[in-house]
Design an enzyme around this catalytic site. Structure first.
Site, PDB file in Angstrom:
ATOM      1  N   ASP A  80      -0.762  -1.629   6.646  1.00  0.00           N
ATOM      2  CA  ASP A  80      -0.697  -2.292   5.341  1.00  0.00           C
ATOM      3  C   ASP A  80       0.697  -2.791   5.025  1.00  0.00           C
ATOM      4  OD1 ASP A  80       0.166   0.458   5.064  1.00  0.00           O
ATOM      5  OD2 ASP A  80       0.058   0.219   2.887  1.00  0.00           O
ATOM      6  N   GLU A 175      -0.070   3.250   3.927  1.00  0.00           N
ATOM      7  CA  GLU A 175       1.205   3.966   3.872  1.00  0.00           C
ATOM      8  C   GLU A 175       2.047   3.520   2.684  1.00  0.00           C
ATOM      9  OE1 GLU A 175       5.545   4.663   4.766  1.00  0.00           O
ATOM     10  OE2 GLU A 175       4.471   2.794   4.373  1.00  0.00           O
TER      11      GLU A 175
END
Length: 409
Positions: A80, A175
């Site tokens: 991400d 994350e």
């Protein structure tokens, strides 16, 4: 190495921005777009035991090519990108043989990446830089790490003369919103230790990070006509401002460095009857961290006594400093340090002024220092990464695998 750059450019073209307000895993379905591509690519390069679970966690194995027992180690990066800045329609610019001067990212908007402000640029004269076009972030955090890990695995597959033990790799979602390790299956991963490829400049080697918490302050007020408000109105906006005014003014991100902690307000919205403040609390020292949270509680109590139970405070711990879990197995840091030094890379060992999947993973039983991926100015339009830094990261991964095998008697 010839596939490293095109690999990276393909990854950053896929929007994988995570969402802190989502309750799902992954927090955005678009992260699966990259996940599916990575699974296919891992199969194509010859990785084994390639898997993706219902939460989009990817794992794969490079089997040992040795006839003796060697520790299973891992490498991890996240898919991400930050919700702080757009990751949609990323269109990188390639600056070859950088001349040390200003780089115009967006002429129309007069957005310039300048060494006058970003002095680190001067380290990379003569190198190939990958930048944004001024409209989005780049996504080197952490798609550079993914590209580096896959390229290193492909290199090891193509060079069986390099002896190594069993290598496990993993790519995680979310994350950037602090949930990258929440549903990571440490037992399934099966490594004795791992490294996150999620640091910044060349040489970074980190095994210490912030203790972290989030805090939400909610103030409830009473709206009364301002002409008749004396001793009746309770202005939630004013009380919220008073709360923030009681925090140490110099203990904020823009005025701290190294091991100095901070309070960081990232959201403030309000009306007379309700105001909301969201902030994060950070400190490397556990005692100082607890003192910061207690200060928030003390301020809440002080204002409630003054104005009458109108302030609510919610504090949620996010992650801890992984140092206490890594120091007992410090040889894993020493191996990474030796790998860098053998490649003429000067290790930069310093605390992370942030968090990493490695923090949570270390407390889940997988000690996990952090290694540079090569990028700079993450989470914004001034993000860039030198291609040569990514190439060095690939070499460090390969060398760690080699050294781990060599050092086992």
């Amino acid at each position: 190495m010839e596939k490293l750059l095109p690999r990276f450019l393909e990854y950053v073209a896929i929007d994988t921005q995570s969402d802190p307000y989502s309750k799902t895993t992954p927090t955005t379905e678009k992260q699966r777009d990259l996940a599916k591509k990575l699974v296919m690519e891992l199969h194509q390069i010859g990785m084994q035991e390639v898997s993706i679970d219902e939460n989009a966690y990817i794992m794969a194995t490079l089997p040992s090519n040795m006839d003796k027992k060697v520790p299973t180690i891992g490498f991890i990066s996240h898919m991400d990108t930050s919700p702080d800045f757009s990751g949609k329609n990323v269109s990188p610019q390639i600056v070859k043989n950088y001349d040390g001067k200003d780089i115009v990212l967006n002429k129309q908007k007069n957005i310039v990446l300048s060494p006058d402000y970003f002095e680190d640029l001067l380290q990379y004269q003569g190198q190939t830089l990958i930048t944004t076009n001024g409209n989005t972030l780049l996504g080197a955090d952490d798609k550079a790490g993914i590209a580096e890990i896959i390229t290193a695995m492909e290199y090891l597959i193509q060079h069986p003369e390099i002896k190594h033990g069993k290598i496990r790799i993993a790519f995680t979602p979310d994350e950037e919103v602090g949930r990258g390790a929440h549903k990571f299956d440490v037992k399934k991963f099966g490594a004795e230790w791992a490294y996150t490829m999620d640091g910044s400049q060349v040489g970074e080697l980190e095994y210490e990070n912030f203790n972290a918490a989030s805090a939400k302050i909610t103030v409830l007020g009473k709206s009364v006509h301002p002409g008749y408000a004396k001793d009746k109105m309770v202005n939630a906006i004013g009380i919220a401002n008073e709360f923030l005014g009681l925090l140490p003014p110099n203990e904020v991100p823009e005025k701290t460095s190294d091991r100095e902690g901070f309070f960081h307000v990232h959201l403030f919205k309000g009306e007379i009857e309700k105001a909301t403040v969201e902030l994060i609390v950070r400190d490397h020292d556990a005692l100082h961290f607890e003192a910061r949270k207690q200060l928030l509680e003390d301020i809440k109590e002080k204002l409630n006594k003054k104005y009458g139970d109108c302030v609510n405070l919610q504090i949620d711990d996010q992650y801890k400093n992984m140092r206490e879990k890594v120091e007992p197995v410090f040889h894993i840091v020493e191996i990474a340090k030796e790998a860098m030094e053998s490649l003429d890379i000067e290790p930069i060992i310093k605390p992370i002024r942030g968090g990493t999947d490695g923090s949570q993973l270390s407390f889940m039983g997988l000690p996990c220092p952090n290694i540079f991926a090569g990028g700079h100015n993450f989470h914004g339009k001034y993000e860039y990464i030198p291609l040569e830094s990514m190439e060095k990261a690939v070499k460090v991964i390969v060398k760690i695998c080699e050294l781990t095998a060599i050092q086992i008697k």
